[in-house]
Motif scaffolding. Sequence first.
Motif, PDB file in Angstrom:
ATOM      1  N   GLY A  14       6.507  17.057  64.233  1.00 11.42           N
ATOM      2  CA  GLY A  14       7.453  16.081  64.765  1.00 11.42           C
ATOM      3  C   GLY A  14       7.021  14.639  64.662  1.00 11.42           C
ATOM      4  O   GLY A  14       7.477  13.804  65.451  1.00 11.42           O
ATOM      5  N   SER A  55      17.342  14.540  59.846  1.00 11.57           N
ATOM      6  CA  SER A  55      16.539  14.662  61.054  1.00 11.57           C
ATOM      7  C   SER A  55      16.607  13.426  61.924  1.00 11.57           C
ATOM      8  O   SER A  55      16.154  13.431  63.050  1.00 11.57           O
ATOM      9  CB  SER A  55      15.075  14.927  60.665  1.00 11.57           C
ATOM     10  N   GLU A  66       7.591  14.831  74.790  1.00 10.23           N
ATOM     11  CA  GLU A  66       7.306  14.109  73.546  1.00 10.23           C
ATOM     12  C   GLU A  66       6.403  12.911  73.810  1.00 10.23           C
ATOM     13  O   GLU A  66       5.451  12.650  73.068  1.00 10.23           O
ATOM     14  CB  GLU A  66       8.616  13.652  72.904  1.00 10.23           C
ATOM     15  N   GLN A 217      13.521  22.439  70.738  1.00 11.39           N
ATOM     16  CA  GLN A 217      13.777  22.140  69.343  1.00 11.39           C
ATOM     17  C   GLN A 217      14.399  23.336  68.625  1.00 11.39           C
ATOM     18  O   GLN A 217      15.235  23.182  67.740  1.00 11.39           O
ATOM     19  CB  GLN A 217      12.468  21.734  68.652  1.00 11.39           C
ATOM     20  N   TYR A 240       9.357  21.401  63.866  1.00 15.59           N
ATOM     21  CA  TYR A 240      10.159  20.301  63.342  1.00 15.59           C
ATOM     22  C   TYR A 240      10.370  20.407  61.836  1.00 15.59           C
ATOM     23  O   TYR A 240      10.906  19.490  61.221  1.00 15.59           O
ATOM     24  CB  TYR A 240       9.517  18.961  63.689  1.00 15.59           C
TER      25      TYR A 240
END
Length: 360
Positions: A14, A55, A66, A217, A240
Amino acid sequence: MNSAWLIHAPQGYGKWPLLQRTANALLCESPQSLAASQGNAGPPQVSLTPTGGGSASRPWGLSEPEAARLPAALSTYKACGHCASCALLAAGTHPDLLIAAPEAMWPELGLNPSEETAPRSETKTASLEIRIEQIRRLNDWSVSTSHRGRAKVALIYPADALNAAAANALLKTLEEPPEDVQFLLGAHRLDALLPTIRSRCRLAALPRPGAAEAQQQLGGKTEAAGAQQAVLAWSQGAVYQANPALGLEWAESLLDALSRQAARPQSSTLPPPPDQAAGVASLLKIGSDLQRVQVGAPPLYLPQKLSALTALAQRIAPLKLADALDGWRQKQRLAGFPLNQALASDALLLEFAQLFSRGD
Protein backbone atom coordinates in the motif's frame (compact mmCIF):
# COMPACT_ATOMS: atom_id res chain seq x y z
CA MET A 1 10.42 17.94 7.78
CA ASN A 2 13.21 16.24 5.90
CA SER A 3 13.23 17.31 2.22
CA ALA A 4 13.20 13.70 0.95
CA TRP A 5 11.49 10.62 2.36
CA LEU A 6 12.00 7.12 1.02
CA ILE A 7 9.23 4.70 2.03
CA HIS A 8 10.15 1.11 1.24
CA ALA A 9 8.21 -2.14 1.53
CA PRO A 10 7.41 -5.21 -0.57
CA GLN A 11 4.99 -4.76 -3.43
CA GLY A 12 1.36 -4.79 -2.36
CA TYR A 13 1.82 -3.18 1.06
CA GLY A 14 0.00 0.00 0.00
CA LYS A 15 2.85 2.44 -0.53
CA TRP A 16 1.21 4.23 -3.45
CA PRO A 17 -2.12 5.20 -1.80
CA LEU A 18 -0.35 6.19 1.40
CA LEU A 19 2.16 8.37 -0.44
CA GLN A 20 -0.67 9.93 -2.46
CA ARG A 21 -2.61 10.80 0.66
CA THR A 22 0.53 12.22 2.26
CA ALA A 23 1.09 14.43 -0.80
CA ASN A 24 -2.54 15.57 -0.61
CA ALA A 25 -2.13 16.58 3.03
CA LEU A 26 1.09 18.48 2.31
CA LEU A 27 -0.57 20.45 -0.48
CA CYS A 28 -3.90 21.04 1.26
CA GLU A 29 -4.53 24.67 2.24
CA SER A 30 -6.60 23.70 5.29
CA PRO A 31 -5.07 20.46 6.56
CA GLN A 32 -6.86 18.78 9.43
CA SER A 33 -5.16 17.16 12.39
CA LEU A 34 -5.65 13.44 12.06
CA ALA A 35 -5.66 12.93 15.85
CA ALA A 36 -8.25 15.65 16.36
CA SER A 37 -10.53 14.34 13.61
CA GLN A 38 -10.44 10.85 15.10
CA GLY A 39 -11.25 12.16 18.55
CA ASN A 40 -14.43 14.05 17.69
CA ALA A 41 -17.35 13.89 15.33
CA GLY A 42 -16.31 16.72 13.06
CA PRO A 43 -17.40 17.29 9.48
CA PRO A 44 -17.39 14.14 7.35
CA GLN A 45 -14.32 13.45 5.27
CA VAL A 46 -14.97 14.26 1.63
CA SER A 47 -14.16 11.38 -0.71
CA LEU A 48 -12.45 12.79 -3.77
CA THR A 49 -11.95 10.70 -6.88
CA PRO A 50 -9.08 11.85 -9.11
CA THR A 51 -9.51 11.55 -12.84
CA GLY A 52 -8.27 8.32 -14.34
CA GLY A 53 -9.78 5.87 -11.83
CA GLY A 54 -7.52 2.98 -10.84
CA SER A 55 -6.06 2.66 -7.39
CA ALA A 56 -6.21 6.43 -6.92
CA SER A 57 -10.02 6.25 -6.61
CA ARG A 58 -9.98 6.12 -2.82
CA PRO A 59 -10.91 8.47 0.07
CA TRP A 60 -7.95 10.73 0.67
CA GLY A 61 -7.97 10.83 4.46
CA LEU A 62 -5.65 8.40 6.24
CA SER A 63 -7.42 5.91 8.46
CA GLU A 64 -5.98 5.26 11.90
CA PRO A 65 -4.43 1.86 10.93
CA GLU A 66 -2.90 3.40 7.81
CA ALA A 67 -1.50 6.40 9.69
CA ALA A 68 0.06 4.07 12.26
CA ARG A 69 2.21 2.51 9.53
CA LEU A 70 3.71 5.84 8.43
CA PRO A 71 6.29 7.97 10.27
CA ALA A 72 4.65 10.56 12.50
CA ALA A 73 6.01 13.41 10.36
CA LEU A 74 4.01 12.11 7.40
CA SER A 75 0.80 11.16 9.17
CA THR A 76 -0.06 14.09 11.42
CA TYR A 77 -2.47 15.77 9.01
CA LYS A 78 -4.94 14.83 6.31
CA ALA A 79 -6.34 16.79 3.39
CA CYS A 80 -9.56 18.67 4.11
CA GLY A 81 -11.16 17.66 0.81
CA HIS A 82 -12.82 21.00 0.04
CA CYS A 83 -10.17 23.71 -0.40
CA ALA A 84 -8.94 24.97 -3.80
CA SER A 85 -5.85 22.77 -3.67
CA CYS A 86 -7.92 19.67 -2.93
CA ALA A 87 -10.14 20.49 -5.91
CA LEU A 88 -7.07 20.73 -8.15
CA LEU A 89 -5.76 17.44 -6.77
CA ALA A 90 -9.11 15.77 -7.44
CA ALA A 91 -9.00 16.97 -11.03
CA GLY A 92 -5.41 15.78 -11.42
CA THR A 93 -4.25 19.27 -12.38
CA HIS A 94 -2.47 20.61 -9.29
CA PRO A 95 0.56 22.53 -10.63
CA ASP A 96 2.58 22.01 -7.43
CA LEU A 97 2.41 18.21 -7.57
CA LEU A 98 4.61 16.30 -9.99
CA ILE A 99 4.54 12.52 -10.26
CA ALA A 100 7.27 10.48 -11.94
CA ALA A 101 6.20 6.90 -12.61
CA PRO A 102 6.81 4.35 -15.38
CA GLU A 103 4.49 4.93 -18.32
CA ALA A 104 3.36 1.31 -18.21
CA MET A 105 2.02 1.88 -14.68
CA TRP A 106 -0.04 5.01 -15.40
CA PRO A 107 -3.35 3.12 -15.86
CA GLU A 108 -2.72 0.98 -12.77
CA LEU A 109 -1.94 4.05 -10.66
CA GLY A 110 -4.90 5.99 -12.01
CA LEU A 111 -2.71 8.74 -13.45
CA ASN A 112 -3.84 11.21 -16.07
CA PRO A 113 -0.51 12.62 -17.34
CA SER A 114 -0.49 16.26 -18.41
CA GLU A 115 0.46 17.39 -21.89
CA GLU A 116 3.83 18.49 -20.55
CA THR A 117 4.93 14.91 -19.95
CA ALA A 118 7.91 13.97 -22.10
CA PRO A 119 6.39 12.33 -25.21
CA ARG A 120 7.24 8.87 -26.42
CA SER A 121 7.20 7.44 -29.88
CA GLU A 122 3.82 6.14 -31.00
CA THR A 123 5.46 2.88 -32.05
CA LYS A 124 7.27 2.39 -28.74
CA THR A 125 5.65 0.37 -26.00
CA ALA A 126 5.06 1.99 -22.62
CA SER A 127 8.23 1.97 -20.57
CA LEU A 128 8.58 -0.02 -17.35
CA GLU A 129 11.27 2.44 -16.21
CA ILE A 130 11.26 6.01 -15.01
CA ARG A 131 13.10 7.74 -17.85
CA ILE A 132 15.63 10.54 -17.68
CA GLU A 133 13.24 12.85 -19.59
CA GLN A 134 10.81 12.58 -16.68
CA ILE A 135 13.48 13.43 -14.11
CA ARG A 136 14.79 16.34 -16.19
CA ARG A 137 11.29 17.73 -16.23
CA LEU A 138 11.04 17.17 -12.47
CA ASN A 139 14.34 18.96 -11.89
CA ASP A 140 13.21 21.98 -13.94
CA TRP A 141 9.86 22.02 -12.17
CA SER A 142 11.48 21.83 -8.71
CA VAL A 143 13.31 25.14 -9.13
CA SER A 144 10.29 27.01 -10.47
CA THR A 145 8.03 29.16 -8.30
CA SER A 146 5.11 27.56 -6.54
CA HIS A 147 1.81 28.35 -8.24
CA ARG A 148 -0.18 28.28 -5.00
CA GLY A 149 2.47 30.02 -2.90
CA ARG A 150 2.93 26.96 -0.70
CA ALA A 151 5.10 23.86 -0.66
CA LYS A 152 5.55 21.66 -3.72
CA VAL A 153 5.58 17.87 -3.71
CA ALA A 154 7.45 15.51 -6.04
CA LEU A 155 6.22 11.91 -5.89
CA ILE A 156 8.51 9.27 -7.42
CA TYR A 157 7.08 5.76 -7.56
CA PRO A 158 8.45 3.17 -7.63
CA ALA A 159 11.89 4.67 -7.17
CA ASP A 160 13.54 1.33 -7.95
CA ALA A 161 12.21 1.73 -11.51
CA LEU A 162 14.57 4.67 -12.14
CA ASN A 163 16.95 3.78 -14.94
CA ALA A 164 20.63 4.57 -14.43
CA ALA A 165 20.56 7.93 -16.18
CA ALA A 166 17.39 9.02 -14.37
CA ALA A 167 18.79 7.96 -10.99
CA ASN A 168 21.94 10.02 -11.51
CA ALA A 169 19.92 13.04 -12.63
CA LEU A 170 17.70 12.80 -9.55
CA LEU A 171 20.72 12.43 -7.29
CA LYS A 172 22.02 15.85 -8.32
CA THR A 173 18.76 17.45 -7.20
CA LEU A 174 18.62 15.51 -3.93
CA GLU A 175 22.16 16.59 -3.11
CA GLU A 176 21.07 20.25 -3.20
CA PRO A 177 17.28 20.14 -2.83
CA PRO A 178 15.37 23.33 -3.64
CA GLU A 179 13.60 25.04 -0.77
CA ASP A 180 9.94 24.23 -0.12
CA VAL A 181 10.00 21.06 -2.24
CA GLN A 182 9.12 17.80 -0.53
CA PHE A 183 10.33 14.65 -2.28
CA LEU A 184 8.35 11.48 -1.56
CA LEU A 185 9.86 8.27 -2.91
CA GLY A 186 8.39 4.79 -2.69
CA ALA A 187 10.40 1.65 -3.44
CA HIS A 188 9.69 -2.08 -3.55
CA ARG A 189 13.36 -3.07 -3.23
CA LEU A 190 15.71 -0.84 -1.29
CA ASP A 191 18.78 -2.65 -2.64
CA ALA A 192 17.82 -1.69 -6.21
CA LEU A 193 18.45 2.01 -5.47
CA LEU A 194 21.76 3.79 -5.64
CA PRO A 195 23.36 3.95 -2.17
CA THR A 196 23.87 7.66 -2.73
CA ILE A 197 20.14 8.19 -3.28
CA ARG A 198 19.35 6.22 -0.13
CA SER A 199 21.82 8.32 1.83
CA ARG A 200 20.12 11.56 0.71
CA CYS A 201 16.70 10.40 1.97
CA ARG A 202 15.18 9.71 5.32
CA LEU A 203 14.32 6.00 5.21
CA ALA A 204 11.16 4.47 6.61
CA ALA A 205 10.18 0.81 6.27
CA LEU A 206 6.41 0.46 5.82
CA PRO A 207 5.13 -2.41 7.99
CA ARG A 208 2.76 -5.03 6.64
CA PRO A 209 -0.91 -3.96 6.80
CA GLY A 210 -2.55 -5.03 10.02
CA ALA A 211 -5.44 -7.49 10.10
CA ALA A 212 -8.13 -4.80 10.27
CA GLU A 213 -6.69 -2.77 7.39
CA ALA A 214 -6.09 -5.88 5.27
CA GLN A 215 -9.62 -7.17 5.81
CA GLN A 216 -11.04 -3.76 4.96
CA GLN A 217 -9.01 -3.67 1.75
CA LEU A 218 -10.23 -7.16 0.82
CA GLY A 219 -13.83 -6.37 1.74
CA GLY A 220 -14.97 -5.87 -1.83
CA LYS A 221 -12.80 -8.60 -3.34
CA THR A 222 -13.88 -11.66 -1.35
CA GLU A 223 -17.23 -12.71 0.02
CA ALA A 224 -16.85 -15.32 2.77
CA ALA A 225 -14.65 -14.91 5.84
CA GLY A 226 -12.89 -18.17 5.01
CA ALA A 227 -12.02 -16.95 1.54
CA GLN A 228 -10.70 -13.72 3.04
CA GLN A 229 -8.40 -15.60 5.37
CA ALA A 230 -7.16 -17.73 2.48
CA VAL A 231 -6.32 -14.63 0.43
CA LEU A 232 -4.59 -13.01 3.43
CA ALA A 233 -2.38 -16.06 3.85
CA TRP A 234 -1.74 -16.41 0.10
CA SER A 235 -0.74 -12.75 -0.29
CA GLN A 236 1.02 -12.58 3.11
CA GLY A 237 -0.61 -9.24 3.77
CA ALA A 238 0.23 -7.71 0.36
CA VAL A 239 -3.45 -6.91 -0.16
CA TYR A 240 -2.92 -3.73 -2.18
CA GLN A 241 -1.97 -5.70 -5.26
CA ALA A 242 -4.38 -5.45 -8.16
CA ASN A 243 -5.35 -9.08 -7.52
CA PRO A 244 -3.98 -10.42 -4.21
CA ALA A 245 -5.65 -13.78 -4.87
CA LEU A 246 -3.96 -14.28 -8.25
CA GLY A 247 -2.96 -17.94 -8.59
CA LEU A 248 -4.70 -19.08 -5.38
CA GLU A 249 -7.57 -20.90 -7.07
CA TRP A 250 -5.17 -22.60 -9.49
CA ALA A 251 -2.82 -23.65 -6.65
CA GLU A 252 -5.71 -25.21 -4.73
CA SER A 253 -6.98 -27.07 -7.81
CA LEU A 254 -3.43 -28.25 -8.60
CA LEU A 255 -3.00 -29.72 -5.13
CA ASP A 256 -6.43 -31.34 -5.34
CA ALA A 257 -5.55 -32.91 -8.69
CA LEU A 258 -2.25 -34.22 -7.37
CA SER A 259 -3.89 -35.65 -4.25
CA ARG A 260 -6.21 -37.73 -6.44
CA GLN A 261 -3.27 -39.33 -8.27
CA ALA A 262 -1.48 -41.87 -6.13
CA ALA A 263 1.12 -42.73 -8.75
CA ARG A 264 3.40 -40.33 -10.60
CA PRO A 265 1.07 -37.66 -12.02
CA GLN A 266 0.84 -36.90 -15.72
CA SER A 267 1.26 -33.23 -16.53
CA SER A 268 -1.52 -33.47 -19.12
CA THR A 269 -4.03 -34.22 -16.34
CA LEU A 270 -3.10 -31.13 -14.28
CA PRO A 271 -4.95 -27.80 -14.59
CA PRO A 272 -3.03 -25.14 -16.56
CA PRO A 273 -1.92 -21.97 -14.72
CA PRO A 274 -3.57 -18.60 -15.50
CA ASP A 275 -0.36 -17.47 -17.19
CA GLN A 276 3.38 -18.03 -17.01
CA ALA A 277 4.12 -15.35 -14.40
CA ALA A 278 1.25 -16.36 -12.11
CA GLY A 279 2.18 -20.02 -12.49
CA VAL A 280 5.80 -19.47 -11.49
CA ALA A 281 4.84 -17.29 -8.52
CA SER A 282 2.30 -19.87 -7.38
CA LEU A 283 4.73 -22.79 -7.68
CA LEU A 284 7.24 -20.86 -5.57
CA LYS A 285 4.61 -20.51 -2.84
CA ILE A 286 3.58 -24.15 -3.09
CA GLY A 287 7.23 -25.26 -3.04
CA SER A 288 7.95 -23.10 -0.01
CA ASP A 289 5.02 -24.62 1.86
CA LEU A 290 6.12 -28.13 0.90
CA GLN A 291 9.58 -27.41 2.29
CA ARG A 292 8.12 -26.09 5.52
CA VAL A 293 5.92 -29.14 5.94
CA GLN A 294 8.91 -31.44 5.31
CA VAL A 295 10.69 -29.97 8.35
CA GLY A 296 7.58 -29.94 10.54
CA ALA A 297 6.64 -26.26 10.17
CA PRO A 298 3.11 -25.09 9.27
CA PRO A 299 2.47 -23.83 5.72
CA LEU A 300 2.46 -20.07 5.21
CA TYR A 301 0.59 -19.60 1.96
CA LEU A 302 -1.88 -22.51 1.94
CA PRO A 303 -2.71 -23.36 5.56
CA GLN A 304 -6.13 -24.61 4.46
CA LYS A 305 -4.37 -27.31 2.40
CA LEU A 306 -2.26 -28.73 5.22
CA SER A 307 -3.44 -32.32 4.70
CA ALA A 308 -2.73 -32.29 0.97
CA LEU A 309 0.65 -30.63 1.46
CA THR A 310 1.65 -33.14 4.13
CA ALA A 311 0.81 -36.09 1.90
CA LEU A 312 2.55 -34.59 -1.14
CA ALA A 313 5.66 -33.55 0.82
CA GLN A 314 6.30 -37.21 1.63
CA ARG A 315 6.43 -38.01 -2.08
CA ILE A 316 9.15 -35.46 -2.95
CA ALA A 317 12.87 -35.75 -2.28
CA PRO A 318 13.99 -32.61 -0.40
CA LEU A 319 16.97 -32.04 -2.73
CA LYS A 320 14.79 -32.26 -5.82
CA LEU A 321 12.38 -29.75 -4.30
CA ALA A 322 15.23 -27.35 -3.49
CA ASP A 323 16.54 -27.60 -7.07
CA ALA A 324 13.04 -26.99 -8.43
CA LEU A 325 12.66 -23.86 -6.29
CA ASP A 326 15.97 -22.53 -7.63
CA GLY A 327 14.76 -23.14 -11.18
CA TRP A 328 11.46 -21.36 -10.58
CA ARG A 329 13.27 -18.37 -9.10
CA GLN A 330 15.33 -18.15 -12.28
CA LYS A 331 12.13 -18.29 -14.33
CA GLN A 332 10.59 -15.54 -12.21
CA ARG A 333 13.38 -13.19 -13.27
CA LEU A 334 12.42 -13.85 -16.90
CA ALA A 335 8.70 -13.31 -16.31
CA GLY A 336 8.64 -10.10 -18.34
CA PHE A 337 10.08 -11.69 -21.48
CA PRO A 338 7.68 -12.57 -24.32
CA LEU A 339 7.11 -16.33 -24.27
CA ASN A 340 4.69 -18.72 -25.87
CA GLN A 341 2.25 -18.96 -22.96
CA ALA A 342 0.91 -22.40 -23.85
CA LEU A 343 4.37 -23.94 -24.20
CA ALA A 344 5.65 -22.20 -21.07
CA SER A 345 2.66 -23.45 -19.04
CA ASP A 346 3.14 -27.01 -20.31
CA ALA A 347 6.82 -26.87 -19.33
CA LEU A 348 5.93 -25.67 -15.82
CA LEU A 349 3.45 -28.49 -15.28
CA LEU A 350 5.92 -31.05 -16.62
CA GLU A 351 8.62 -29.85 -14.23
CA PHE A 352 6.25 -29.97 -11.29
CA ALA A 353 4.97 -33.44 -12.17
CA GLN A 354 8.54 -34.74 -12.43
CA LEU A 355 9.12 -33.85 -8.79
CA PHE A 356 7.05 -36.89 -7.87
CA SER A 357 9.20 -39.29 -9.88
CA ARG A 358 10.89 -41.90 -7.71
CA GLY A 359 13.94 -41.99 -9.95
CA ASP A 360 16.61 -39.29 -10.16
